[in-house]
Design a protein around this motif. Sequence first.
Motif, PDB file in Angstrom:
ATOM      1  N   PRO A  99       0.803  -1.218   0.000  1.00 54.44           N
ATOM      2  CA  PRO A  99       0.000   0.000   0.000  1.00 54.44           C
ATOM      3  C   PRO A  99       0.839   1.273   0.000  1.00 54.44           C
ATOM      4  O   PRO A  99       0.476   2.250  -0.662  1.00 54.44           O
ATOM      5  N   VAL A 100       1.945   1.273   0.724  1.00 56.72           N
ATOM      6  CA  VAL A 100       2.820   2.444   0.751  1.00 56.72           C
ATOM      7  C   VAL A 100       3.512   2.595  -0.600  1.00 56.72           C
ATOM      8  O   VAL A 100       3.572   3.693  -1.176  1.00 56.72           O
ATOM      9  N   ARG A 101       4.003   1.496  -1.136  1.00 50.89           N
ATOM     10  CA  ARG A 101       4.646   1.526  -2.451  1.00 50.89           C
ATOM     11  C   ARG A 101       3.693   2.043  -3.522  1.00 50.89           C
ATOM     12  O   ARG A 101       4.033   2.919  -4.323  1.00 50.89           O
ATOM     13  N   ASP A 102       2.468   1.520  -3.538  1.00 49.36           N
ATOM     14  CA  ASP A 102       1.503   1.915  -4.560  1.00 49.36           C
ATOM     15  C   ASP A 102       1.117   3.378  -4.440  1.00 49.36           C
ATOM     16  O   ASP A 102       0.851   4.042  -5.448  1.00 49.36           O
ATOM     17  N   ALA A 103       1.077   3.904  -3.224  1.00 48.16           N
ATOM     18  CA  ALA A 103       0.757   5.315  -3.043  1.00 48.16           C
ATOM     19  C   ALA A 103       1.807   6.190  -3.718  1.00 48.16           C
ATOM     20  O   ALA A 103       1.481   7.212  -4.338  1.00 48.16           O
ATOM     21  N   PHE A 104       3.068   5.804  -3.644  1.00 49.51           N
ATOM     22  CA  PHE A 104       4.130   6.572  -4.306  1.00 49.51           C
ATOM     23  C   PHE A 104       4.105   6.376  -5.823  1.00 49.51           C
ATOM     24  O   PHE A 104       4.667   7.186  -6.558  1.00 49.51           O
ATOM     25  N   LEU A 105       3.454   5.317  -6.290  1.00 47.89           N
ATOM     26  CA  LEU A 105       3.312   5.087  -7.721  1.00 47.89           C
ATOM     27  C   LEU A 105       2.031   5.703  -8.253  1.00 47.89           C
ATOM     28  O   LEU A 105       1.644   5.462  -9.405  1.00 47.89           O
ATOM     29  N   ASP A 106       1.360   6.495  -7.412  1.00 51.33           N
ATOM     30  CA  ASP A 106       0.108   7.159  -7.780  1.00 51.33           C
ATOM     31  C   ASP A 106      -0.983   6.145  -8.107  1.00 51.33           C
ATOM     32  O   ASP A 106      -1.802   6.333  -8.996  1.00 51.33           O
ATOM     33  N   ARG A 107      -0.973   5.038  -7.364  1.00 44.32           N
ATOM     34  CA  ARG A 107      -2.005   4.016  -7.523  1.00 44.32           C
ATOM     35  C   ARG A 107      -2.811   3.919  -6.235  1.00 44.32           C
ATOM     36  O   ARG A 107      -2.265   4.061  -5.144  1.00 44.32           O
ATOM     37  N   THR A 108      -4.083   3.633  -6.378  1.00 52.51           N
ATOM     38  CA  THR A 108      -4.910   3.391  -5.203  1.00 52.51           C
ATOM     39  C   THR A 108      -4.682   1.965  -4.736  1.00 52.51           C
ATOM     40  O   THR A 108      -4.938   1.014  -5.493  1.00 52.51           O
ATOM     41  N   PRO A 109      -4.181   1.766  -3.528  1.00 51.99           N
ATOM     42  CA  PRO A 109      -3.857   0.402  -3.081  1.00 51.99           C
ATOM     43  C   PRO A 109      -5.120  -0.439  -2.917  1.00 51.99           C
ATOM     44  O   PRO A 109      -6.105   0.008  -2.318  1.00 51.99           O
ATOM     45  N   PRO A 110      -5.111  -1.676  -3.461  1.00 52.29           N
ATOM     46  CA  PRO A 110      -6.297  -2.532  -3.332  1.00 52.29           C
ATOM     47  C   PRO A 110      -6.471  -3.099  -1.927  1.00 52.29           C
ATOM     48  O   PRO A 110      -7.591  -3.388  -1.502  1.00 52.29           O
ATOM     49  N   ASP A 111      -5.364  -3.260  -1.193  1.00 52.58           N
ATOM     50  CA  ASP A 111      -5.416  -3.832   0.151  1.00 52.58           C
ATOM     51  C   ASP A 111      -4.590  -2.969   1.088  1.00 52.58           C
ATOM     52  O   ASP A 111      -3.717  -2.210   0.667  1.00 52.58           O
ATOM     53  N   LEU A 112      -4.881  -3.101   2.365  1.00 53.21           N
ATOM     54  CA  LEU A 112      -4.153  -2.361   3.391  1.00 53.21           C
ATOM     55  C   LEU A 112      -3.495  -3.363   4.333  1.00 53.21           C
ATOM     56  O   LEU A 112      -4.174  -4.231   4.897  1.00 53.21           O
ATOM     57  N   ASP A 113      -2.175  -3.269   4.484  1.00 54.03           N
ATOM     58  CA  ASP A 113      -1.424  -4.161   5.369  1.00 54.03           C
ATOM     59  C   ASP A 113      -0.884  -3.351   6.540  1.00 54.03           C
ATOM     60  O   ASP A 113      -0.236  -2.316   6.344  1.00 54.03           O
ATOM     61  N   PHE A 114      -1.137  -3.851   7.730  1.00 55.81           N
ATOM     62  CA  PHE A 114      -0.690  -3.155   8.939  1.00 55.81           C
ATOM     63  C   PHE A 114       0.258  -4.051   9.727  1.00 55.81           C
ATOM     64  O   PHE A 114       0.133  -5.275   9.723  1.00 55.81           O
ATOM     65  N   THR A 115       1.179  -3.426  10.424  1.00 62.05           N
ATOM     66  CA  THR A 115       2.040  -4.135  11.362  1.00 62.05           C
ATOM     67  C   THR A 115       2.045  -3.377  12.674  1.00 62.05           C
ATOM     68  O   THR A 115       1.856  -2.150  12.698  1.00 62.05           O
ATOM     69  N   THR A 116       2.240  -4.093  13.774  1.00 65.55           N
ATOM     70  CA  THR A 116       2.079  -3.474  15.087  1.00 65.55           C
ATOM     71  C   THR A 116       3.047  -4.077  16.107  1.00 65.55           C
ATOM     72  O   THR A 116       3.532  -5.199  15.941  1.00 65.55           O
ATOM     73  N   SER A 117       3.274  -3.324  17.169  1.00 68.38           N
ATOM     74  CA  SER A 117       4.057  -3.833  18.292  1.00 68.38           C
ATOM     75  C   SER A 117       3.200  -4.666  19.226  1.00 68.38           C
ATOM     76  O   SER A 117       3.715  -5.379  20.093  1.00 68.38           O
ATOM     77  N   ALA A 118       1.882  -4.582  19.067  1.00 69.52           N
ATOM     78  CA  ALA A 118       0.966  -5.320  19.940  1.00 69.52           C
ATOM     79  C   ALA A 118       1.041  -6.822  19.662  1.00 69.52           C
ATOM     80  O   ALA A 118       1.268  -7.250  18.533  1.00 69.52           O
ATOM     81  N   SER A 119       0.837  -7.607  20.699  1.00 66.20           N
ATOM     82  CA  SER A 119       0.773  -9.056  20.529  1.00 66.20           C
ATOM     83  C   SER A 119      -0.539  -9.420  19.851  1.00 66.20           C
ATOM     84  O   SER A 119      -1.477  -8.607  19.801  1.00 66.20           O
ATOM     85  N   PRO A 120      -0.670 -10.635  19.316  1.00 68.03           N
ATOM     86  CA  PRO A 120      -1.939 -11.036  18.701  1.00 68.03           C
ATOM     87  C   PRO A 120      -3.125 -10.889  19.642  1.00 68.03           C
ATOM     88  O   PRO A 120      -4.205 -10.437  19.222  1.00 68.03           O
ATOM     89  N   ASP A 121      -2.971 -11.235  20.909  1.00 67.64           N
ATOM     90  CA  ASP A 121      -4.076 -11.088  21.860  1.00 67.64           C
ATOM     91  C   ASP A 121      -4.450  -9.628  22.048  1.00 67.64           C
ATOM     92  O   ASP A 121      -5.639  -9.270  22.094  1.00 67.64           O
TER      93      ASP A 121
END
Length: 483
Positions: A35-57
């Motif tokens: 999604p970040v890469r596509d934004a710089f390519l002037d494309r609307t990202p089809p999906d959003l991927d997130f990463t976090t410091s939080a544990s799965p719970d």
Amino acid sequence: MEQAVARLAPVLPLLTELGARFTGAGHELALVGGPVRDAFLDRTPPDLDFTTSASPDETEAILRSWGSATWDMGREFGTIGARRRDGGVETVVEVTTYRADAYDGVTRKPVVAFGESLEEDLVRRDFTVNAMALRLPSLEFVDPHGGLADLRAGVLRTPAAPEVSFGDDPLRMLRAVRFVAQLGVVPAPEVYAAMQAMSASLAIVSAERVRDELVKLVLAPRPRAGLELLTATGLAAHVLPELPALQLEVDEHHRHKDVYDHSLIVLEQAIALEGPADGPPESVPGPDLVLRLAALLHDIGKPATRRFEPAGGVSFHHHEVVGAKLTAKRLKALRFDKDTVKAVSRLVELHLRFHGYGDGQWTDSAVRRYITDAGPLLPRLHRLTRADCTTRNVRKAQRLSRTYDELERRIDLLLEQEELAAVRPELDGNEIAEVLGIRPGPVLGRAYKFLLSVRLDEGPIGPEAAADRLRTWWADQPESSNR
């Protein structure tokens, strides 16, 4: 940066809200990867991927308060999903805990380990252009490996040493090939060298994973560039060995064209003949996997059938039949579904049929058989046949085009007159059995095929005439004397 953020404008409220929820709970959250890469390519990202410091719970608890439903099928890998409906609009997100995996080099399955920081997570990404992130909700841009500079330069590099990256996951080499076709980038020299040196490690990747990457490659905007890289690095030998096999040594008299280059040109020309994505089925809306695979593989029977003739010249007799069998075998090995295998191999088998048309001498019977043999694949066969003309002789190319124009006009006329898409004998099974006084069985099946051939050869002749023809045929069958 402002332009990239503007491209994310439709999802900024979501990014801000989720970021605030995670930071409010004492955790970090970042939008990462494609999604970040596509934004710089002037494309609307089809999906959003997130990463976090939080544990799965901890992630699950936050997402439960945000959405209407959550799921944790990826919990083992730190991924939690959630869904929310708002005013009839459904939003789906997946959030993964920072990763710091290790691989055993024998399988692609990582020993899952959660990381401590965003930077640690980014270094394990496949390529620098996918190792960029936006911290949320502040929208701080994080690019520790120079992904943006690589994206602007059109270069594909790995965050870690490519030998380490590809050693961790050999599938990344196929992803590199795919990104060349999708993004128009080229691999950095060290990445190219690692792909050549490590191509054999693809053996640990499942056929299904290889197939999925091949499909994405073939459906990309510029598949030729990716396929050439696949071949040059030696990866094709482990994915689609029939492709490099097309690089037949051209003899000193140049008695045949470069089959490999010809196949890639046919693929490009077939793509140019695809209809718009929202076009009707008869236009073959692109990108069309069946047409593209058939164009790429239509001549794979040539290496096995090449013969240098005593009088000069070279022949590839029945290469379409051999090619159809090789196509089916390869696609089955890659775990393609039965319909795709059947359709692609059938197109390969039929791709030379038009050349028997000559200067238009075919009877209506031959045209009917061309139509019925192609069946629903006829629009694709039209495009494959036209794409297969790669001659540099302008007059010859124009003549072939005019001849096929004439064949298509005859096909359209017969389809309009006779509804050949659903052609059947003029007597059904029950009527055939009544005329001949026989029961269902193999003999009835032969009689049905006979009447079908009459229908194809002569067109509609009427039920009475069909019954007469059936009785005449029956008189010559050995079973008739036993009655």
